[in-house]
Design a protein around this motif. Structure first.
Motif: not given
Length: 163
Positions: A44, A49-50, A52-54, A56-57, A83, A87
């Motif tokens: 990523v 945001r990218a 944190a989303e990665a 979590q995913t 990030a 989390l």
């Protein structure tokens, strides 16, 4: 004990194909050689945001451990530490400190500039260890040199094992 992991490379240049990711595959190789099942890898760009989303995913893939590589420095585009703020339920500062000191003791003074963190993320009833490694192959190797000897015990503790 079976330990499952995911590896996320955080790099603007690797995410656009300008540079080949070397640190992520190094991490995967070291983890696999240690008997850890790497279930997912991802690249990523360095964006709060990218990142944190990665994290979590990949954590939704029921992994025990997420290793990120990159974005831990002090340049204006290094966002990994920030990030982690929403989390991580709590930090494990001793791991991050040990990684920095390991690099220093090997003669890499720049290791002290890493803002990499280690901590535990909570997703419902599950707890996941998250460790941020520097983006260099040396930084990944140092991180795993420190982490692998304690990883089984750490994961056992994260899962709620007895001392």
């Amino acid at each position: 004990m079976t330990i499952t992991a995911a590896v996320i490379t955080i790099s603007d240049r690797c995410s656009t194909g300008e540079r080949t990711d070397i640190s992520g595959p190094t991490a995967v190789q070291r983890l696999t050689e240690a008997g850890i099942e790497v279930r997912q890898t991802m690249i990523v760009h360095d964006d709060v945001r990218a990142i944190a989303e990665a994290v979590q995913t990949v954590a939704l893939d029921t992994v025990d451990f997420v290793l990120t590589t990159g974005g831990t420095g002090i340049t204006p585009q290094d966002y990994t530490a920030r990030a982690m703020d929403p989390l991580l339920r709590f930090d494990i500062p001793g791991i991050a400190e040990a990684i920095r000191m390991y690099g220093m003791n090997k003669g890499v003074p720049g290791a002290l500039l890493s803002r990499g963190r280690a901590g535990v993320m909570v997703l419902g009833p599950r707890r996941i260890l998250v460790v941020n490694a520097p983006g260099s192959v040396g930084g990944v190797s140092d991180t795993l040199d420190v982490l692998l000897p304690i990883l089984e015990h750490t994961i056992d503790q994260v899962r709620g094992g007895d001392h």
